[in-house]
Enzyme design. Structure first.
Site, mmCIF file in Angstrom:
data_model
loop_
_atom_site.group_PDB
_atom_site.id
_atom_site.type_symbol
_atom_site.label_atom_id
_atom_site.label_comp_id
_atom_site.label_asym_id
_atom_site.label_seq_id
_atom_site.Cartn_x
_atom_site.Cartn_y
_atom_site.Cartn_z
ATOM 1 N N GLU A 26 -6.904 -4.437 3.645
ATOM 2 C CA GLU A 26 -6.443 -3.582 2.547
ATOM 3 C C GLU A 26 -7.582 -2.717 2.002
ATOM 4 O O GLU A 26 -8.760 -2.952 2.308
ATOM 5 C CB GLU A 26 -5.851 -4.431 1.415
ATOM 6 C CG GLU A 26 -6.833 -5.427 0.824
ATOM 7 C CD GLU A 26 -6.542 -5.798 -0.624
ATOM 8 O OE1 GLU A 26 -6.308 -4.883 -1.445
ATOM 9 O OE2 GLU A 26 -6.572 -6.994 -0.945
ATOM 10 N N LYS A 88 -4.760 2.991 -7.366
ATOM 11 C CA LYS A 88 -4.352 1.683 -6.841
ATOM 12 C C LYS A 88 -2.869 1.786 -6.494
ATOM 13 O O LYS A 88 -2.052 2.093 -7.354
ATOM 14 C CB LYS A 88 -4.607 0.625 -7.914
ATOM 15 C CG LYS A 88 -4.143 -0.773 -7.565
ATOM 16 C CD LYS A 88 -4.512 -1.757 -8.678
ATOM 17 C CE LYS A 88 -3.712 -3.032 -8.552
ATOM 18 N NZ LYS A 88 -3.958 -3.955 -9.678
ATOM 19 N N VAL A 108 -2.236 -5.475 -1.616
ATOM 20 C CA VAL A 108 -1.651 -6.370 -0.614
ATOM 21 C C VAL A 108 -0.211 -5.941 -0.306
ATOM 22 O O VAL A 108 0.182 -5.858 0.860
ATOM 23 C CB VAL A 108 -1.703 -7.841 -1.100
ATOM 24 C CG1 VAL A 108 -0.858 -8.740 -0.206
ATOM 25 C CG2 VAL A 108 -3.155 -8.327 -1.132
ATOM 26 N N ASP A 140 4.536 -10.044 -16.080
ATOM 27 C CA ASP A 140 3.578 -9.525 -15.118
ATOM 28 C C ASP A 140 3.523 -10.424 -13.882
ATOM 29 O O ASP A 140 2.838 -11.441 -13.855
ATOM 30 C CB ASP A 140 2.195 -9.389 -15.763
ATOM 31 C CG ASP A 140 1.219 -8.618 -14.882
ATOM 32 O OD1 ASP A 140 1.552 -8.376 -13.700
ATOM 33 O OD2 ASP A 140 0.140 -8.249 -15.365
ATOM 34 N N SER A 142 2.986 -9.989 -9.766
ATOM 35 C CA SER A 142 2.528 -8.996 -8.790
ATOM 36 C C SER A 142 3.591 -8.653 -7.755
ATOM 37 O O SER A 142 4.319 -9.537 -7.273
ATOM 38 C CB SER A 142 1.287 -9.524 -8.080
ATOM 39 O OG SER A 142 0.885 -8.613 -7.091
ATOM 40 N N ALA A 143 3.621 -7.377 -7.387
ATOM 41 C CA ALA A 143 4.508 -6.920 -6.309
ATOM 42 C C ALA A 143 4.138 -7.589 -4.981
ATOM 43 O O ALA A 143 4.945 -7.606 -4.045
ATOM 44 C CB ALA A 143 4.418 -5.405 -6.176
ATOM 45 N N ASP A 144 2.928 -8.153 -4.910
ATOM 46 C CA ASP A 144 2.521 -8.851 -3.679
ATOM 47 C C ASP A 144 3.502 -9.974 -3.339
ATOM 48 O O ASP A 144 3.777 -10.243 -2.169
ATOM 49 C CB ASP A 144 1.123 -9.468 -3.835
ATOM 50 C CG ASP A 144 0.024 -8.437 -4.011
ATOM 51 O OD1 ASP A 144 0.308 -7.227 -3.878
ATOM 52 O OD2 ASP A 144 -1.125 -8.851 -4.286
ATOM 53 N N LYS A 161 -6.375 -16.572 -7.429
ATOM 54 C CA LYS A 161 -7.381 -16.806 -8.482
ATOM 55 C C LYS A 161 -6.764 -17.473 -9.680
ATOM 56 O O LYS A 161 -5.611 -17.221 -10.004
ATOM 57 C CB LYS A 161 -7.906 -15.459 -8.954
ATOM 58 C CG LYS A 161 -9.174 -15.052 -8.310
ATOM 59 C CD LYS A 161 -9.529 -13.639 -8.665
ATOM 60 C CE LYS A 161 -8.422 -12.654 -8.434
ATOM 61 N NZ LYS A 161 -7.740 -12.565 -7.233
#
Ligand code: PSU
Ligand code: MN
Length: 308
Positions: A26, A88, A108, A140, A142-144, A161
């Site tokens: 990425e 981003k 990602v 919140d 993540s779209a990941d 993390k």
């Protein structure tokens, strides 16, 4: 149909033609994940490690309205120097950036999607986005995670993390049917720390067996990705107390500053690096290299299974 939007480097085009193993990388990790010049050095070394592992690296970004698969050293340097000035780009931004020729560093989620268009099955990175702490009020997530739910790419990471809520992240992945594999570990790795209190779904000890699982999942028509969690090498793993302290401080500072949304992850990464006086950055770089090495091994084994 999508082909007209894709632009391959000569090295990657040649690898596709000759059915060589390929590992996607990425570019948000370059522009937003690390400071210059460490980011450029790390990105180049990642490519080297993959080549040393008998695979071809394909670093992905959006440049001049094209989905680029395989970047030149100059392009990597550009992304590294521009840093946070580059947009981003996650899944939702891809079409807008292409339509308007806006350069984008792919997260990602965007990298997985573009890799899948190029039929690249293995993608190595550092950490994935997940369910953020406090997501029950901020939403919140993540779209990941959604991308892992629907796109057929195996992502090699060092787990998630602990700026995230690891328990909720694991629940979300379970709901979406995404298997989480621990490479030689039952404990879910927590990025800077080799271990967390959570467990992966399956512990697998060899790249060949991981490749077999990936191959089987896709042959079964089970769409969606897999998350391969590879612990940071022990010598570079950070003390849990040290990193937890840094993360908590960084999160309170972020809340005071009112930082939200896509700024969250880059802000926390750089704040944690400054609180730990660069130790977290060293650990971050080491774990990315470790993932590139495993990514190359897995992609070589997958090519073997595909009979090439
Ligand atoms: N974690 C890292 N380094 C990174 C990222 C995550 O240790 O650079 C980047 C990846 O590109 C990931 C993105 O896809 O942050 C997730 O951002 P968000 O939390 O806004 O979805
Ligand atoms: Mn987010």
């Amino acid at each position: 149909m999508q082909e007209k939007y894709l632009s391959y480097s000569t090295e990657v085009a040649d690898a596709i033609e000759n059915k060589l193993p390929i590992v996607a990388l990425e570019s948000t990790i370059i522009s937003h994940g690390m400071p210059y010049p460490e980011n450029v050095r790390t990105a180049q070394k990642c490519e080297e490690i993959i080549r040393d592992g008998s695979a071809i690296p394909a670093t992905i970004a959006i440049l001049n309205g094209k989905l680029k698969i395989g970047l030149s050293n100059e392009e990597i340097d550009f992304l590294g120097k521009e840093g946070r000035k580059i947009q981003k780009t996650s899944r939702r931004d891809i079409a807008y950036n292409v339509a308007n020729k806006i350069n984008g560093a792919t997260t990602v989620s965007a990298t997985m999607y573009i890799a899948s268009l190029a039929k690249i099955l293995v993608f190595a990175t550092g950490g994935i986005g997940g369910v953020h702490r406090g997501a029950e009020t901020t939403m919140d997530i993540s779209a990941d995670l959604e991308e892992l739910a629907m796109t057929n790419v195996a992502v090699i990471s060092a787990g998630a993390k602990s700026i995230l809520d690891l328990g909720l992240t694991m629940e979300y992945l379970e709901t979406k049917g995404v298997p989480v594999i621990g490479y030689k570990t039952k404990a879910l790795p927590a990025f800077y720390c080799a271990k967390s209190d959570f467990e992966v779904n399956f512990k697998i000890d060899t790249a060949a067996e991981i490749a077999k699982l990936i191959h089987t999942k896709f042959e079964l028509g089970l769409d969606g990705g897999l998350l391969i969690a590879n612990p940071v090498p022990e010598s570079m793993s950070m003390e849990k107390d040290v990193i937890d302290g840094a993360i908590n401080n960084a999160i309170s500072e972020m809340n005071i500053l009112g930082i939200t949304g896509k700024e969250t992850t880059p802000y926390l990464l750089s704040k944690i690096a400054s609180i730990t006086k660069g130790k977290s950055l060293e650990s971050n770089i080491a774990l990315v290299y470790n993932n590139c090495k495993l990514g190359a091994e897995i992609s070589v084994e997958i090519s073997r299974l595909a009979g090439t």
